[in-house]
Enzyme design. Structure first.
Site, short mmCIF file in Angstrom:
data_model
loop_
_atom_site.label_atom_id
_atom_site.label_comp_id
_atom_site.label_asym_id
_atom_site.label_seq_id
_atom_site.Cartn_x
_atom_site.Cartn_y
_atom_site.Cartn_z
N GLY A 332 0.83 -1.20 0.00
CA GLY A 332 0.00 0.00 0.00
C GLY A 332 0.86 1.25 0.00
O GLY A 332 0.56 2.23 -0.67
N GLU A 369 2.91 6.20 7.45
CA GLU A 369 4.25 6.25 6.85
C GLU A 369 5.10 7.36 7.46
O GLU A 369 6.30 7.18 7.70
CB GLU A 369 4.15 6.41 5.33
#
Length: 941
Positions: A332, A369
């Site tokens: 992803g 992230e």
């Protein structure tokens, strides 16, 4: 950037020197290329062109072990790579490279092991590398070199010993294939304005940096990286650091990047493309940037970074922050330090075609992230057995960062759905594993890939949330520190203990380390049972199959130190600790309901005596809002899973859904729907299905009518963030159960779009449901229209909606053709192939077709994606999710046996879990099918 970078005067002299070096490097790389080309052997197999020596299976040689020895430690690399974005004379895309690594000898040795995979290495005087000593040290001569394919090592045996404390330089030249395999240094292709574009990109995690250049490819082997990329003029090169200098030549450009911080190989990244960007440098295809699809990510990035700077009490550790949306990306997203890579669906948002759910996905993924920039990148686990410290932590704090960026969305509440309940589903199996595994359990690339699973991510997040709850969030954050470089349990828990000691009012029954070891070093979780008649509180290891044998031993005998927040008839009580098998709570009144695990702060399920269950059900039906929203979802999920484990009667669990007639909140409905979907999968091929449909039709009808009213007959969407999700549930469940007017509505919307393709008036939130229902109700005409729109889609989120909906057709030949499309990357991107098969498997007609397709093509998929690919666990889970009969169980076991030699890679554990789940379903159905049927018949009358 690729078209020019102008150098200030004080750098002019340096630039001239660099230009000379550039010329030498380019010539060297051209020589490498021509040398390889002249071999007429441009076939890139699993091995390099090095000789391969067979090794006995019982070998104890260091090159047959998957872990590097502790004799050498890398200090820095100089890596220059030149990707060719056009095919060579042999019809291949390739890259050439030269690499040097300076390493220090830690222990006397005559052996160098360095990872190298699928690289053709240049031979120097009969050897595949050059070794020199530094600072006046004479390096021993190389005796022999070879490639050990199983462990992916370049093995270098020396004539003499390397000296401890001395530094050496290892140099290699190589050629690799710029394949489309989504691993290492690879290529991606896409169409823009009718033109085919090629870009070169990377995905190094977990064991793919060795496919780009020879390296010590373990997370604990940190080093500084000096990266240089040679690329075509008109393209831009990106890497972890900012560009120091860009030198344009006649036909090519050389981009030299500044030295990185000391970092792990799996975080290295580079991209060569003609993408453009918007400030804070959100990179994407030119068309996507022109359409302002990067604006939302841009708007949330700065607030999230600011939040984490405050949360970690540490400034952002880098000088730049690039984020890039890639057309082909297996994960992803990936937290490459300073150059975060995303699938387009995880970074790009177009309000005209993207749904509210797409927006939420972007803010949570970006937050996840960016959280890694500190926890995971600045401080890193030594080995993959502790991956949960990286991923579980990011999975927890992603909700905190998202909540800061979107404060009205109540993001923190959604952890119960997307982490805790997801983790419970896997962690209730005997095939689960502890969060932190022993190092010797995680060795091979496939074993490493298996660690990227629900336990590491979702259970890790849920357990850390529990820790922050009983410490309080402020103490938890205070105890975090990124001043150390190796992330370990010992470091983390000692910091948290210090924070506890420095905070008045926080009292724990044991140290953080002693409490958390029981949640981290043993698999599973407890079910806590509260008997309001006696005050007895007890715990037991929760297993979906209560008679299953747990082979994995635990030093804690599967007992936990359980923090219990609770309320009594709406009043919050003092927190309890259950520190042994059972204990007693005073002052319980059998006439007052008790609710434990308040706000779902702990990682455990809760059971009660029947009287308390009845009082809770009565409260739900009389005034459900007295019970917190997340606890209403907890009651539903706990009850259904306790029934699946034969701890309570299934009809008691079914009764928790009766109050849904009055429920309007998203989280309880979503929890209910997940459990009811499980029932759909069990019963949609039996006589139970009709009665179940009739009952659910009755339950969802008020919700459907409610949203029809507040949305002016479905012409608008609610303003509330989660209300928009509930509206989708109302439409989807109403259509699937046949509520009057629903299917007609979706078909009419889709028909209008077919009549006027440029004008799609269907609201983006509702498109997935509308597309699926219309294609399911239609035939080839509707399917072909959907396929045409999929091929024309320029927004990734819209393409995903269509790709999923195409799997909804009830026409077998269309489904079979769609399955065949997954083997053609011109039709379905390689990154999307297995999820498309999963979509088809979720269709009752498509499931057996998908299962047969996967069995027939298992060797093909395994060779295509490689043993270390992350995709196999999801693929096996999707195609076996419906299995609940003895015949299907026998098919599963036959599949396991027939492919034992090929193997299952990262899907090994998923296959064992599928067998365990299917076995449990068979046993459960034997005693529960008839009561379920009778309950639905009586309640739907």
């Amino acid at each position: 950037m690729g078209k020019g970078y102008y150098i200030s005067k004080h750098l002019a002299t340096a630039a001239m020197v660099l230009a000379a070096i550039a010329l030498v490097t380019i010539i060297a790389l051209s020589v490498v290329y021509n040398r390889e080309k002249s071999k007429n052997a441009a076939k890139f197999s699993k091995a390099t062109t090095l000789p391969v020596f067979p090794t006995p299976k019982t070998s104890n040689e260091p090159w047959d072990k998957y872990r590097l020895p502790d004799t050498l430690s890398p200090q820095y690399y100089n890596v220059t790579l030149w990707p060719r974005l056009v095919k060579n004379a042999n019809g291949m895309y390739i890259f050439t490279g030269i690499s040097g690594v300076m390493f220090t000898c830690e222990k006397k040795t005559d052996l160098i092991l360095i990872h190298s995979n699928k690289l053709n290495l240049t031979v120097f005087k009969g050897h595949h590398a050059k070794l020199t000593g530094l600072s006046g040290v004479t390096a021993p001569a190389i005796k022999t070199t070879w490639f050990q394919s199983e462990t992916q090592y370049l093995v270098i045996q020396l004539e003499g010993k390397l000296k401890p404390g001395k530094d050496y330089w290892l140099y290699t030249e190589f050629t690799g294939e710029l394949a489309d395999d989504l691993e290492g240094f690879y290529r991606s292709e896409y169409m823009e304005n009718g033109e085919k574009k090629i870009i070169a990109i990377t995905q190094m995690q977990a064991t793919y940096a060795r496919k780009a250049f020879p390296c010590f490819d373990e997370p604990g082997m940190k080093a500084v990286f000096h990266i240089t990329l040679i690329h075509d003029r008109g393209t831009t090169a990106l890497s972890n650091k900012t560009e120091n200098v860009i030198i344009d030549g006649m036909a090519i450009t050389r981009t030299i990047f500044g030295p990185t911080k000391r970092m792990s190989t799996y975080l290295i990244a580079f991209v060569v493309s003609d993408f453009t960007y918007i400030d804070v440098r959100i990179w994407a295809r030119k068309k996507a940037i022109e359409d302002r699809q990067g604006d939302y990510a841009l708007n949330i990035t700065q607030p999230i970074l600011e939040f984490f700077e405050k949360y970690y009490n540490t400034s952002y550790p880098l000088s730049k922050s690039d984020q890039i949306a890639l057309p082909d990306f297996n994960s992803g997203a990936m937290e490459n330090w300073g150059l975060v890579a995303y699938r387009e669906t995880a970074l790009l948002y177009d309000p005209r075609t993207s749904a509210n759910g797409n927006k939420q996905r972007i803010v949570t993924v970006v937050s996840h992230e960016l959280a890694h920039m500190w926890f995971g990148n600045l401080v890193t686990v030594k080995w993959w057995n502790d991956l949960w410290l990286n991923e579980g932590f990011a999975s927890y704090v992603e909700y905190l960062g998202a909540d800061y960026a979107e404060p009205t969305w109540n993001m923190k509440d959604q952890t119960i759905l997307y982490d805790l309940q997801s983790a419970f589903a896997v962690d209730s199996l005997t095939s689960s594993h502890p969060l932190s595994r022993k190092e010797e359990e995680v060795n091979t690339p496939s074993e490493i890939s298996e660690m990227f699973n629900t336990i590491s991510y979702s259970k890790g997040a849920a357990v850390l949330k529990m820790l922050s709850e009983f410490l309080t969030e402020s103490v938890f954050a205070k105890g975090l520190s990124v001043s150390f470089t190796v992330l370990s349990l010992l470091c983390l828990f000692s910091r948290l203990n210090q924070a506890v000691d420095q905070t008045p009012g926080i009292k724990l029954p044991y140290s953080v380390h002693e409490i958390m070891n029981r949640w981290i070093l043993q698999m599973g979780f407890p079910v806590v049972t509260i008997d309001t008649r006696t005050g007895n509180v007890s715990q037991k290891h929760f297993l979906l199959e209560p008679e299953a044998v747990v082979d994995r031993k635990s030093e804690f005998n599967y007992e936990w130190f359980v923090p219990i927040k609770w309320m009594k008839k709406g009043q919050v009580q003092d927190q309890l600790w259950l520190l042994q098998k059972s204990g007693t709570v005073n002052h319980l009144n059998k006439n007052e309901w008790v609710l434990a695990n308040l706000h779902v702060s702990g990682y455990f399920r809760v059971n009660y005596d029947l009287g308390n269950w009845e009082r809770l059900l009565s409260q739900l039906e009389s005034n459900h809002q007295v019970i917190p929203v997340v606890n209403r979802a907890q009651i539903l999920d706990d009850a259904f899973n306790l029934a699946r484990a034969s701890i309570i009667n299934i009809t008691l669990a079914l009764r928790t859904t009766k109050y849904l007639l009055h429920e309007r909140e998203y989280i309880p409905w979503e929890a209910a729907l997940r459990n009811l979907n499980y029932f759909f999968q069990l019963f949609d091929r039996s006589e139970v299905y009709g009665a179940m449909q009739a009952y659910l039709k009755k339950q969802v009808k008020p919700l459907f009518e409610y949203f029809g009213t507040i949305s002016s007959n479905w012409t608008t969407v609610p303003s509330g963030h989660t209300d928009q999700f509930t509206q989708i549930i109302a439409l989807s469940l109403a259509c699937s159960t046949g509520v009057e007017g629903c299917r007609e509505l979706t078909r009419s919307w889709f028909k209008k779009w077919m009549q006027n393709p440029p004008n799609n008036a269907i609201h983006p939130n509702l498109r997935s449901t509308v597309y699926c229902n219309a294609i399911a109700a239609g035939g080839a005409e509707e399917w072909n229209f959907g396929w045409q729109m999929f091929q024309k889609a320029t927004v990734a989120a819209e393409a995903v909606k269509l790709r999923s909906a195409l799997a909804c057709t009830k026409v077998p030949w269309l489904l079979n053709r769609y399955l065949e499309y997954t083997m053609n990357p011109e039709k379905i991107r390689k990154q999307d192939a297995t999820s498309t098969i999963g979509y088809i498997a979720s269709n009752i007609i498509g499931q057996p077709l998908a299962w047969d397709f996967v069995r027939a093509n298992w060797d093909y998929f395994f060779k295509l994606y490689g043993t270390g690919s992350f995709i196999f666990s999801g693929l096996i889970r999707d195609v076996t999710y419906r299995f609940c009969t003895p015949f299907e169980l026998s098919q599963l076991k036959r599949f396991q046996k027939d492919n034992a030699e090929t193997g299952f890679g990262s899907g090994t554990q998923a296959l064992q879990q599928a067998i365990e789940k299917t076995t449990a379903k068979i046993k459960w159905l034997e005693g529960n099918k008839e009561p379920v049927l009778q309950w639905f018949l009586s309640e739907s009358a």
